[in-house]
Structure formats: C-alpha cells, structure tokens
Motif scaffolding. Structure first.
Motif, PDB file in Angstrom:
ATOM      1  N   ILE A  94       1.516 104.691 -23.236  1.00  0.00           N
ATOM      2  CA  ILE A  94       0.393 104.601 -22.278  1.00  0.00           C
ATOM      3  C   ILE A  94       0.751 103.873 -20.908  1.00  0.00           C
ATOM      4  O   ILE A  94       1.399 102.829 -21.052  1.00  0.00           O
ATOM      5  CB  ILE A  94      -0.606 103.907 -22.899  1.00  0.00           C
ATOM      6  CG1 ILE A  94      -1.181 104.595 -24.180  1.00  0.00           C
ATOM      7  CG2 ILE A  94      -2.013 103.896 -21.961  1.00  0.00           C
ATOM      8  CD1 ILE A  94      -2.088 103.984 -25.150  1.00  0.00           C
ATOM      9  N   SER A  95       0.213 104.689 -19.735  1.00  0.00           N
ATOM     10  CA  SER A  95       0.718 103.964 -18.531  1.00  0.00           C
ATOM     11  C   SER A  95       0.031 102.811 -18.273  1.00  0.00           C
ATOM     12  O   SER A  95      -1.269 102.546 -18.655  1.00  0.00           O
ATOM     13  CB  SER A  95       0.279 105.237 -17.487  1.00  0.00           C
ATOM     14  OG  SER A  95       0.376 104.508 -16.343  1.00  0.00           O
ATOM     15  N   ILE A  96       0.696 101.804 -17.640  1.00  0.00           N
ATOM     16  CA  ILE A  96       0.114 100.516 -17.497  1.00  0.00           C
ATOM     17  C   ILE A  96      -1.175 100.722 -16.264  1.00  0.00           C
ATOM     18  O   ILE A  96      -2.172 100.030 -16.270  1.00  0.00           O
ATOM     19  CB  ILE A  96       1.206  99.638 -16.726  1.00  0.00           C
ATOM     20  CG1 ILE A  96       0.497  98.086 -16.406  1.00  0.00           C
ATOM     21  CG2 ILE A  96       1.651 100.146 -15.308  1.00  0.00           C
ATOM     22  CD1 ILE A  96       0.387  97.646 -17.724  1.00  0.00           C
ATOM     23  N   TRP A  97      -1.055 101.808 -15.545  1.00  0.00           N
ATOM     24  CA  TRP A  97      -2.238 102.318 -14.532  1.00  0.00           C
ATOM     25  C   TRP A  97      -3.459 102.454 -15.324  1.00  0.00           C
ATOM     26  O   TRP A  97      -4.576 102.288 -14.648  1.00  0.00           O
ATOM     27  CB  TRP A  97      -1.701 103.279 -13.771  1.00  0.00           C
ATOM     28  CG  TRP A  97      -0.649 102.668 -12.618  1.00  0.00           C
ATOM     29  CD1 TRP A  97       0.775 103.017 -13.039  1.00  0.00           C
ATOM     30  CD2 TRP A  97      -0.581 102.064 -11.552  1.00  0.00           C
ATOM     31  NE1 TRP A  97       1.419 102.575 -12.100  1.00  0.00           N
ATOM     32  CE2 TRP A  97       0.698 101.705 -11.203  1.00  0.00           C
ATOM     33  CE3 TRP A  97      -1.497 101.271 -11.071  1.00  0.00           C
ATOM     34  CZ2 TRP A  97       1.065 101.047 -10.152  1.00  0.00           C
ATOM     35  CZ3 TRP A  97      -1.259 100.570 -10.082  1.00  0.00           C
ATOM     36  CH2 TRP A  97       0.100 100.317  -9.588  1.00  0.00           C
ATOM     37  N   PHE A  98      -3.404 103.172 -16.394  1.00  0.00           N
ATOM     38  CA  PHE A  98      -4.626 103.316 -17.345  1.00  0.00           C
ATOM     39  C   PHE A  98      -5.301 102.049 -17.513  1.00  0.00           C
ATOM     40  O   PHE A  98      -6.689 101.904 -17.370  1.00  0.00           O
ATOM     41  CB  PHE A  98      -4.259 103.984 -18.403  1.00  0.00           C
ATOM     42  CG  PHE A  98      -5.510 104.018 -19.586  1.00  0.00           C
ATOM     43  CD1 PHE A  98      -6.373 104.911 -19.224  1.00  0.00           C
ATOM     44  CD2 PHE A  98      -5.653 103.304 -20.644  1.00  0.00           C
ATOM     45  CE1 PHE A  98      -7.511 105.095 -19.874  1.00  0.00           C
ATOM     46  CE2 PHE A  98      -6.779 103.421 -21.481  1.00  0.00           C
ATOM     47  CZ  PHE A  98      -7.717 104.323 -21.156  1.00  0.00           C
ATOM     48  N   PHE A  99      -4.380 100.994 -17.989  1.00  0.00           N
ATOM     49  CA  PHE A  99      -5.126  99.758 -18.285  1.00  0.00           C
ATOM     50  C   PHE A  99      -5.548  98.813 -16.876  1.00  0.00           C
ATOM     51  O   PHE A  99      -6.470  98.289 -17.122  1.00  0.00           O
ATOM     52  CB  PHE A  99      -4.048  98.823 -19.065  1.00  0.00           C
ATOM     53  CG  PHE A  99      -3.737  99.257 -20.404  1.00  0.00           C
ATOM     54  CD1 PHE A  99      -4.748  99.196 -21.413  1.00  0.00           C
ATOM     55  CD2 PHE A  99      -2.667  99.864 -20.515  1.00  0.00           C
ATOM     56  CE1 PHE A  99      -4.475  99.609 -22.373  1.00  0.00           C
ATOM     57  CE2 PHE A  99      -2.328 100.260 -21.749  1.00  0.00           C
ATOM     58  CZ  PHE A  99      -3.194 100.141 -22.873  1.00  0.00           C
ATOM     59  N   ILE A 100      -5.033  99.196 -15.845  1.00  0.00           N
ATOM     60  CA  ILE A 100      -5.485  98.585 -14.530  1.00  0.00           C
ATOM     61  C   ILE A 100      -6.742  99.303 -14.170  1.00  0.00           C
ATOM     62  O   ILE A 100      -7.646  98.571 -13.799  1.00  0.00           O
ATOM     63  CB  ILE A 100      -4.357  98.651 -13.459  1.00  0.00           C
ATOM     64  CG1 ILE A 100      -3.273  97.865 -13.706  1.00  0.00           C
ATOM     65  CG2 ILE A 100      -5.045  98.515 -12.019  1.00  0.00           C
ATOM     66  CD1 ILE A 100      -1.902  98.301 -12.914  1.00  0.00           C
ATOM     67  N   GLY A 101      -6.825 100.597 -14.377  1.00  0.00           N
ATOM     68  CA  GLY A 101      -8.063 101.254 -14.249  1.00  0.00           C
ATOM     69  C   GLY A 101      -9.286 100.756 -14.958  1.00  0.00           C
ATOM     70  O   GLY A 101     -10.443 100.544 -14.534  1.00  0.00           O
ATOM     71  N   VAL A 102      -8.869 100.498 -16.272  1.00  0.00           N
ATOM     72  CA  VAL A 102     -10.028  99.938 -17.246  1.00  0.00           C
ATOM     73  C   VAL A 102     -10.528  98.574 -16.646  1.00  0.00           C
ATOM     74  O   VAL A 102     -11.680  97.941 -16.798  1.00  0.00           O
ATOM     75  CB  VAL A 102      -9.496  99.729 -18.667  1.00  0.00           C
ATOM     76  CG1 VAL A 102     -10.299  98.951 -19.576  1.00  0.00           C
ATOM     77  CG2 VAL A 102      -9.093 101.118 -19.171  1.00  0.00           C
ATOM     78  N   ALA A 103      -9.307  97.577 -16.117  1.00  0.00           N
ATOM     79  CA  ALA A 103      -9.970  96.311 -15.626  1.00  0.00           C
ATOM     80  C   ALA A 103     -10.853  96.368 -14.452  1.00  0.00           C
ATOM     81  O   ALA A 103     -11.620  95.875 -14.039  1.00  0.00           O
ATOM     82  CB  ALA A 103      -8.470  95.653 -15.403  1.00  0.00           C
ATOM     83  N   LEU A 104     -10.352  97.536 -13.520  1.00  0.00           N
ATOM     84  CA  LEU A 104     -10.920  97.633 -12.437  1.00  0.00           C
ATOM     85  C   LEU A 104     -12.412  97.999 -12.687  1.00  0.00           C
ATOM     86  O   LEU A 104     -13.489  97.683 -11.953  1.00  0.00           O
ATOM     87  CB  LEU A 104     -10.363  98.605 -11.346  1.00  0.00           C
ATOM     88  CG  LEU A 104      -9.093  98.156 -10.790  1.00  0.00           C
ATOM     89  CD1 LEU A 104      -8.346  99.200  -9.869  1.00  0.00           C
ATOM     90  CD2 LEU A 104      -9.345  97.222  -9.997  1.00  0.00           C
ATOM     91  N   LEU A 105     -12.504  98.959 -13.659  1.00  0.00           N
ATOM     92  CA  LEU A 105     -13.848  99.527 -14.160  1.00  0.00           C
ATOM     93  C   LEU A 105     -14.589  98.492 -14.622  1.00  0.00           C
ATOM     94  O   LEU A 105     -15.997  98.662 -14.390  1.00  0.00           O
ATOM     95  CB  LEU A 105     -13.479 100.610 -15.035  1.00  0.00           C
ATOM     96  CG  LEU A 105     -14.813 101.468 -15.495  1.00  0.00           C
ATOM     97  CD1 LEU A 105     -15.221 102.405 -14.480  1.00  0.00           C
ATOM     98  CD2 LEU A 105     -14.364 102.304 -16.538  1.00  0.00           C
ATOM     99  N   VAL A 106     -14.340  97.689 -15.456  1.00  0.00           N
ATOM    100  CA  VAL A 106     -15.188  96.677 -16.013  1.00  0.00           C
ATOM    101  C   VAL A 106     -15.447  95.644 -15.079  1.00  0.00           C
ATOM    102  O   VAL A 106     -16.622  95.253 -14.878  1.00  0.00           O
ATOM    103  CB  VAL A 106     -14.028  96.060 -17.161  1.00  0.00           C
ATOM    104  CG1 VAL A 106     -14.866  94.783 -17.795  1.00  0.00           C
ATOM    105  CG2 VAL A 106     -14.010  96.970 -18.360  1.00  0.00           C
TER     106      VAL A 106
END
Length: 71
Positions: A6-18
C-alpha cells in the motif's frame, strides 16, 4: 498485491482527510459559538477554509492512491 504494497500516499491522504474533517468541524462550531475574545481576522473563518482544503486534498489522495484488489 501484498498488504505491505500500500502506498504511503494513501496514508497521508487519510491523515489529511481526518484532519480536514476535524478542523472544518471546529470552524463550523466557532461560527455558531463564537469565542469571547476572537482573533483579529476571525471574520475570515480561516479554519473552515483550511479544513476544507485539507479535506479535499485528502479525498483526492485517498481516491488516487487507494489500494486496489487485483485478481
């Protein structure tokens, strides 16, 4: 695709979203319950603008880098 691919950018997106959801929610709360001593530019509602920007960027990152199931 393995679980650790899983791309690290997905987790960064989740953090930005939250964070966007939380900051926008706090900004909306401040509109209905203004502080006793507001900051100088309170009328611009920066928390709503920045929260919405984070929310949009987070959503874009989550959609763009979402892990996909490959059969």
């Amino acid at each position: 695709m393995r679980a650790w691919d899983i791309s690290i950018w997905f987790f960064i997106g989740v953090a930005l979203l939250v964070n966007g959801i939380l900051i926008t929610g706090a900004g909306v709360w401040e509109i209905f319950h203004p502080p006793e001593n507001p900051v100088v530019l309170f009328q611009l509602h920066a928390s709503i603008w920045w929260g919405a920007a984070l929310l949009i960027f987070g959503l874009i990152y989550c959609i763009r880098f979402a892990p996909r199931r490959h059969s």
